[in-house]
Enzyme design. Structure first.
Site, PDB file in Angstrom:
ATOM      1  N   LYS A 124       0.979  -1.210   0.071  1.00 44.23           N
ATOM      2  CA  LYS A 124      -0.043  -0.097  -0.068  1.00 44.23           C
ATOM      3  C   LYS A 124       0.792   1.500  -0.198  1.00 44.23           C
ATOM      4  CE  LYS A 124      -1.280  -0.729   4.964  1.00 44.23           C
ATOM      5  NZ  LYS A 124      -0.569   0.015   5.722  1.00 44.23           N
ATOM      6  N   GLY A 182       9.627  -1.723   0.012  1.00 49.08           N
ATOM      7  CA  GLY A 182      10.863  -1.608   0.918  1.00 49.08           C
ATOM      8  C   GLY A 182      10.589  -1.641   2.560  1.00 49.08           C
ATOM      9  N   GLY A 183       9.316  -1.354   2.889  1.00 51.14           N
ATOM     10  CA  GLY A 183       8.694  -1.420   4.296  1.00 51.14           C
ATOM     11  C   GLY A 183       9.394  -0.457   5.083  1.00 51.14           C
ATOM     12  N   CYS A 206      11.880  -0.836   6.890  1.00 50.67           N
ATOM     13  CA  CYS A 206      13.458  -0.943   6.943  1.00 50.67           C
ATOM     14  C   CYS A 206      14.046   0.025   5.789  1.00 50.67           C
ATOM     15  CB  CYS A 206      13.616  -2.331   6.577  1.00 50.67           C
ATOM     16  SG  CYS A 206      15.446  -2.591   6.068  1.00 50.67           S
ATOM     17  N   ALA A 233      -4.551  -4.834   0.631  1.00 51.74           N
ATOM     18  CA  ALA A 233      -5.255  -6.084   0.502  1.00 51.74           C
ATOM     19  C   ALA A 233      -5.872  -6.595   2.070  1.00 51.74           C
ATOM     20  CB  ALA A 233      -4.190  -7.266   0.191  1.00 51.74           C
ATOM     21  N   ALA A 264      14.815  -7.068  10.438  1.00 49.74           N
ATOM     22  CA  ALA A 264      14.704  -7.299   9.159  1.00 49.74           C
ATOM     23  C   ALA A 264      15.271  -8.448   8.488  1.00 49.74           C
ATOM     24  CB  ALA A 264      15.277  -6.094   8.291  1.00 49.74           C
ATOM     25  N   HIS A 272      45.926  -9.834  10.069  1.00 49.42           N
ATOM     26  CA  HIS A 272      46.566  -8.791  11.023  1.00 49.42           C
ATOM     27  C   HIS A 272      46.925  -7.365  10.274  1.00 49.42           C
ATOM     28  CE1 HIS A 272      48.438  -6.938  14.363  1.00 49.42           C
ATOM     29  NE2 HIS A 272      49.464  -6.368  13.649  1.00 49.42           N
TER      30      HIS A 272
END
Ligand code: NAD
Length: 468
Positions: A34, A38-39, A41, A113, A320, A444
């Protein structure tokens, strides 16, 4: 009616990798989102905050590196330019999600949805029309979580804000008060502290970052105080009054006593709640627990066999990388593979300064399980690379089974802890022993040597610190 093999509801770090993997496995897939894909996050969580964290680090270093012979004057922060840069990163990444879905043959649909049967969803599109779509093999719920609000601190988008606004500030607050000494509160609180805000943290519990080894948390706490911040623990934020000068007088309760703290901006970061409401789950009979999470089995299936759940909405940890892995597993299950959630550890990383990263059990958790433990510890102060980076605070701690010497947990506070923890997570996945970590040749000079040395320390053979 349009028909797909799989419908994924939610295009965040749980949903979009699930849809991509389904596409890779030749499943006809629709991902419904909606907002921008990518939400949290990508849009206002992990990535935007990391951009700000990195900028704040560079800013502080630019100002305060005279001790290493770098003298800079006139170093300034331009919040608008910072925001534009951060927004550019978000745009590139969210655009990338669209391309990746397309490249893998998964369709993306903008809309909201709801599930109307075990195999069908209804989508409300932007123009208000409603479309019914079928999934023959599976519906995946990847709807994430949303910010918890405190009724007496309703977000006004300007002075009382959540993480979403906090990553978008175009003015650095003079006095920032953070309610909640958890991950978001400390990560973003420290960003603005470095950029010039006076930081106050109000935490209801006795410790910051509850659940993390307190020895690690202490290092971060010291850093906040050293920069002039204040931390109130066992403190509950009660409410606030706007004062004549525009500032907010925030009332807190500490052991029955009311105190007043003054701030210009209040960031409320008291946790997230699963987004399981309004999805139609009651009608279809999907079980939701008392906290709103959707229980699933090892294959990510809910109690309704054709409906799966991944990520935040399916339970903690709300991370995530956990969501993404679950999304991939569920995609493989829907495609008929024998996949399941069988990882040993979900590592965690907190991007404070210094960073904290953990994988596996703390010594206390291992003892509570009836295990006897041995602990190895190596301070960054004893490591050449850390000195050369001027980042010597913190340590690596390895917890192992005393009898078998199998690694049970790795706890790091210090520079690049979030990068180094992957080796700890691998050690747990491979059921490594202390000897495996201690005898693996580490290049190292690197920060990674600290994990090798901490493991050797548990065995009594560390080279650069005294053994017991
Ligand atoms: P959190 O659970 O990490 O911290 C919330 C804190 O607020 C807790 O310490 C809690 O005791 C405290 N609190 C609750 N009510 C309070 C009150 N009334 N007064 C004072 N303190 C109060 O939640 P968050 O920081 O909002 O983060 C939300 C989620 O996002 C977390 O689950 C986290 O895993 C995730 N996240 C993860 C990362 C990362 O992994 N680096 C970064 C950001 C967010």
């Amino acid at each position: 009616m349009k028909t797909y093999d799989a419908i994924v509801i939610g295009g965040g770090p749980g949903g979009y990798p699930c849809a991509i993997r389904l596409g890779q496995l030749k499943q006809k897939t629709l991902c419904i989102e909606k907002e921008t894909p990518g939400g949290i996050c990508l849009n206002w969580g992990c990535i935007p905050s990391k951009a700000l964290i990195s900028a704040a680090h560079h800013y502080e270093r630019a100002k305060d590196s005279a001790f290493m012979g770098i003298k800079a004057s006139g170093v300034e922060i331009d919040p608008n330019a910072l925001q534009d840069w951060k927004d550019g990163i978000v745009k590139r990444l969210t655009g990338g999600v669209r391309s990746l879905l397309k490249m893998n043959g998964a369709e993306l649909l903008a809309g909201t949805a709801t599930v109307v049967s075990p195999t069908e969803v209804e989508v409300k599109l932007a123009d208000g029309t409603v479309e019914r779509i079928q999934a023959t093999k599976g519906i995946v719920l990847a709807t994430g979580s949303s910010t918890i609000e405190i009724p007496t601190f309703k977000f006004d988008g300007k002075q009382v804000i959540g993480a979403r606004e906090a990553v978008s500030l175009r003015e650095i607050p003079k006095r920032l008060l953070v309610i909640g000494g958890g991950v978001i509160g400390l990560e973003l609180g420290m960003v603005y502290q470095k950029l010039g805000s006076t930081l106050t943290v109000v935490e209801a519990l006795p410790d910051l970052l509850t659940g993390i080894d307190p020895e690690c948390t202490k290092v971060v706490e010291r850093r906040i105080l050293k920069r002039g911040g204040a931390i109130h623990k066992n403190a509950k934020a009660l409410g606030y009054e706007k004062q004549a000068d525009g500032s907010l007088a925030v009332r807190i309760d500490v052991a029955g006593q009311t105190q007043t703290l003054v701030a210009d901006v209040v960031l409320v970061a008291v946790g997230m709640r699963p987004s399981s409401k309004g999805l139609g789950l009651e009608q279809v009979g999907v079980t939701v627990d008392a906290r709103g999470f959707i229980p699933t089995d090892k294959q990510g299936r809910t109690n309704v066999p054709t409906i799966y759940a991944v990520g935040d909405v399916s339970g903690p940890p709300l991370l995530a990388h956990k969501a993404s892995k679950e999304g991939e597993v569920v995609a493989e299950v829907i495609a008929g593979h024998k996949a399941e959630k069988d990882w040993v550890s979900i590592p965690g990383a907190v991007f404070t300064d210094p960073e904290i990263a953990v994988a596996g059990l703390t010594a206390e958790e291992a003892l509570a399980k009836g295990l006897e433990v041995t602990i190895g510890k190596f301070p960054f102060a004893a490591l050449g690379k850390a000195m050369a980076m001027a980042e010597t605070e913190g340590f690596v701690k390895v917890v192992a089974d005393k009898k078998t010497r199998q690694v049970l947990g790795v706890h790091i506070v210090g520079p690049e802890a979030s990068t180094m923890i992957s080796e700890g997570a691998l050690a747990l996945e491979m059921a490594a022993f202390l000897e495996d970590l201690a005898s693996t040749v580490h290049p190292h000079p690197t920060l990674g040597e600290a994990l090798m040395e901490a493991s050797a320390h548990a065995l009594g053979s560390a080279i650069h610190i005294a053994n017991r």
